[in-house]
Design a protein around this motif. Sequence first.
Motif, PDB file in Angstrom:
ATOM      1  N   VAL A 168      45.013  42.084  38.841  1.00 53.08           N
ATOM      2  CA  VAL A 168      43.981  42.554  37.905  1.00 53.08           C
ATOM      3  C   VAL A 168      44.042  41.729  36.628  1.00 53.08           C
ATOM      4  CG1 VAL A 168      43.076  44.521  36.629  1.00 53.08           C
ATOM      5  CG2 VAL A 168      44.207  44.884  38.835  1.00 53.08           C
ATOM      6  N   ARG A 169      42.880  41.323  36.135  1.00 52.16           N
ATOM      7  CA  ARG A 169      42.817  40.634  34.843  1.00 52.16           C
ATOM      8  C   ARG A 169      41.733  41.304  33.999  1.00 52.16           C
ATOM      9  NH1 ARG A 169      44.103  35.609  32.382  1.00 52.16           N
ATOM     10  NH2 ARG A 169      43.818  36.100  30.173  1.00 52.16           N
ATOM     11  N   ARG A 170      42.152  41.918  32.896  1.00 49.13           N
ATOM     12  CA  ARG A 170      41.211  42.607  32.001  1.00 49.13           C
ATOM     13  C   ARG A 170      40.961  41.746  30.765  1.00 49.13           C
ATOM     14  NH1 ARG A 170      39.394  47.830  31.152  1.00 49.13           N
ATOM     15  NH2 ARG A 170      40.788  48.692  32.749  1.00 49.13           N
ATOM     16  N   PHE A 171      39.680  41.690  30.344  1.00 52.41           N
ATOM     17  CA  PHE A 171      39.297  40.901  29.186  1.00 52.41           C
ATOM     18  C   PHE A 171      38.696  41.815  28.119  1.00 52.41           C
ATOM     19  CE2 PHE A 171      39.398  37.947  32.677  1.00 52.41           C
ATOM     20  CZ  PHE A 171      40.007  36.823  32.124  1.00 52.41           C
ATOM     21  N   THR A 172      39.388  41.869  26.973  1.00 48.56           N
ATOM     22  CA  THR A 172      38.916  42.646  25.830  1.00 48.56           C
ATOM     23  C   THR A 172      39.052  41.800  24.573  1.00 48.56           C
ATOM     24  OG1 THR A 172      41.100  43.605  25.455  1.00 48.56           O
ATOM     25  CG2 THR A 172      39.603  44.840  26.884  1.00 48.56           C
ATOM     26  N   PRO A 222      37.797  52.461  32.020  1.00 52.59           N
ATOM     27  CA  PRO A 222      39.033  52.732  32.752  1.00 52.59           C
ATOM     28  C   PRO A 222      38.960  52.308  34.213  1.00 52.59           C
ATOM     29  CG  PRO A 222      37.812  54.775  32.354  1.00 52.59           C
ATOM     30  CD  PRO A 222      37.138  53.708  31.555  1.00 52.59           C
ATOM     31  N   LEU A 223      40.061  51.743  34.702  1.00 48.76           N
ATOM     32  CA  LEU A 223      40.178  51.368  36.095  1.00 48.76           C
ATOM     33  C   LEU A 223      40.679  52.573  36.885  1.00 48.76           C
ATOM     34  CD1 LEU A 223      40.197  49.106  38.279  1.00 48.76           C
ATOM     35  CD2 LEU A 223      42.584  48.681  37.642  1.00 48.76           C
ATOM     36  N   ASN A 224      40.173  52.739  38.090  1.00 50.41           N
ATOM     37  CA  ASN A 224      40.618  53.832  38.957  1.00 50.41           C
ATOM     38  C   ASN A 224      42.071  53.583  39.357  1.00 50.41           C
ATOM     39  OD1 ASN A 224      41.076  55.738  40.933  1.00 50.41           O
ATOM     40  ND2 ASN A 224      39.167  55.386  42.019  1.00 50.41           N
ATOM     41  N   GLU A 225      42.980  54.260  38.688  1.00 52.18           N
ATOM     42  CA  GLU A 225      44.400  54.028  38.912  1.00 52.18           C
ATOM     43  C   GLU A 225      44.845  54.453  40.310  1.00 52.18           C
ATOM     44  OE1 GLU A 225      46.184  52.371  36.940  1.00 52.18           O
ATOM     45  OE2 GLU A 225      44.943  52.343  35.141  1.00 52.18           O
ATOM     46  N   SER A 226      44.095  55.350  40.946  1.00 50.58           N
ATOM     47  CA  SER A 226      44.487  55.825  42.267  1.00 50.58           C
ATOM     48  C   SER A 226      44.396  54.722  43.323  1.00 50.58           C
ATOM     49  CB  SER A 226      43.613  57.015  42.689  1.00 50.58           C
ATOM     50  OG  SER A 226      42.284  56.612  42.957  1.00 50.58           O
ATOM     51  N   THR A 237      30.744  56.602  42.730  1.00 50.20           N
ATOM     52  CA  THR A 237      30.116  56.460  44.044  1.00 50.20           C
ATOM     53  C   THR A 237      30.869  55.508  44.960  1.00 50.20           C
ATOM     54  OG1 THR A 237      28.607  54.810  43.084  1.00 50.20           O
ATOM     55  CG2 THR A 237      27.792  57.071  43.278  1.00 50.20           C
ATOM     56  N   GLY A 238      31.885  54.828  44.446  1.00 55.37           N
ATOM     57  CA  GLY A 238      32.726  54.007  45.303  1.00 55.37           C
ATOM     58  C   GLY A 238      32.527  52.516  45.167  1.00 55.37           C
ATOM     59  N   LYS A 239      31.882  52.077  44.087  1.00 56.65           N
ATOM     60  CA  LYS A 239      31.600  50.643  43.915  1.00 56.65           C
ATOM     61  C   LYS A 239      32.885  49.825  43.851  1.00 56.65           C
ATOM     62  CE  LYS A 239      29.319  51.203  40.054  1.00 56.65           C
ATOM     63  NZ  LYS A 239      29.499  52.664  39.933  1.00 56.65           N
ATOM     64  N   THR A 240      33.779  50.202  42.941  1.00 56.20           N
ATOM     65  CA  THR A 240      35.008  49.439  42.755  1.00 56.20           C
ATOM     66  C   THR A 240      35.907  49.542  43.979  1.00 56.20           C
ATOM     67  OG1 THR A 240      34.904  49.828  40.368  1.00 56.20           O
ATOM     68  CG2 THR A 240      37.003  49.083  41.265  1.00 56.20           C
ATOM     69  N   ALA A 241      36.039  50.733  44.542  1.00 57.17           N
ATOM     70  CA  ALA A 241      36.894  50.910  45.711  1.00 57.17           C
ATOM     71  C   ALA A 241      36.403  50.065  46.885  1.00 57.17           C
ATOM     72  CB  ALA A 241      36.939  52.385  46.107  1.00 57.17           C
ATOM     73  N   THR A 242      35.095  50.032  47.095  1.00 57.07           N
ATOM     74  CA  THR A 242      34.536  49.227  48.185  1.00 57.07           C
ATOM     75  C   THR A 242      34.767  47.745  47.927  1.00 57.07           C
ATOM     76  OG1 THR A 242      32.829  50.898  48.595  1.00 57.07           O
ATOM     77  CG2 THR A 242      32.436  48.689  49.478  1.00 57.07           C
ATOM     78  N   ALA A 243      34.550  47.312  46.676  1.00 55.73           N
ATOM     79  CA  ALA A 243      34.744  45.901  46.334  1.00 55.73           C
ATOM     80  C   ALA A 243      36.204  45.485  46.489  1.00 55.73           C
ATOM     81  CB  ALA A 243      34.267  45.645  44.909  1.00 55.73           C
ATOM     82  N   VAL A 244      37.104  46.296  45.970  1.00 56.78           N
ATOM     83  CA  VAL A 244      38.533  45.983  46.009  1.00 56.78           C
ATOM     84  C   VAL A 244      39.060  45.947  47.441  1.00 56.78           C
ATOM     85  CG1 VAL A 244      40.802  46.988  45.473  1.00 56.78           C
ATOM     86  CG2 VAL A 244      39.087  46.730  43.668  1.00 56.78           C
TER      87      VAL A 244
END
Length: 289
Positions: A57-61, A45-49, A14-21
Amino acid sequence: MNRHSFLLDGGPGTGKTATAVSAFYDWKRKKQIRNGRLIVIGDEPLNESLGLPDELVRRFTSPSDKPLKFLDDLDSYLKKFIETNRTAKGDKHVEVMVFDGASELITAILHEHQQKNPASKDKWAKFDEAKERFIDIMQYLSPHESGAHLIMTARVDQRKRALETKDGKIITPGDPAWMEDFEYVPAAEGWTRKNIGHYFPFVFYMDYGKGVMKLPDGKLKDVVTHDIYLLPSPKLAAWVRNNYEYPWLQKGLPERLTNPDFDTILNLVEKAASGGAADGETEKGGSNE
């Protein structure tokens, strides 16, 4: 300019990450516009587009043999962020922190706590840890503490109804009474589900809409749009919070934006907080519907 905290919840795509970024990276033009960071939890998964540079970007796993390690790493990262960002100047000051997302954070804590303590008979211990860790993270990321805008995302969930026997005995309790007027709420488990909204003056819901796009050859095509709802409404099934609800309505600011960017939203917040648009004014990048 004041720093604000926002929670964006909605379904997948729905565009949450794109709007935030978009608060710090113009993913349409592939250009950084502010100093910002995207925190990603787990293996979602991160939207690579979006084309975000790796350094933003910092990913925590956690390794499979070290459950909950991601929390210790995240704690260290946020402590350092707070210490340095308070005094950082110019380009070194982080203006926006995007945390993507709250639902995955709680899910990962509950799952990995169980992995780390498989023989534990305390069924509430994992929920207690999730609560305490969430509170810690919110304190670190508070705009008052960090000097940065906070934008957090969450999945959306349907309100949980109580499961009762025929004689009215409650087997499984539902969500609290204040949620009864809404069908959709931010997704989380335990304490966080009921309390996450208290940490954000702005909780905005994102969903799909319908629109028309003009193609390069001039033809029009029906497309899906990404809509963000900025005001609570009896016509909206989702829970929305806006601390500036009254001035927002008084100034005729829009209840919904289509295909929004962060600066359009921020501009509305600043208008509601101080000066403002004339009644009925439609903001650039959004609709007044």
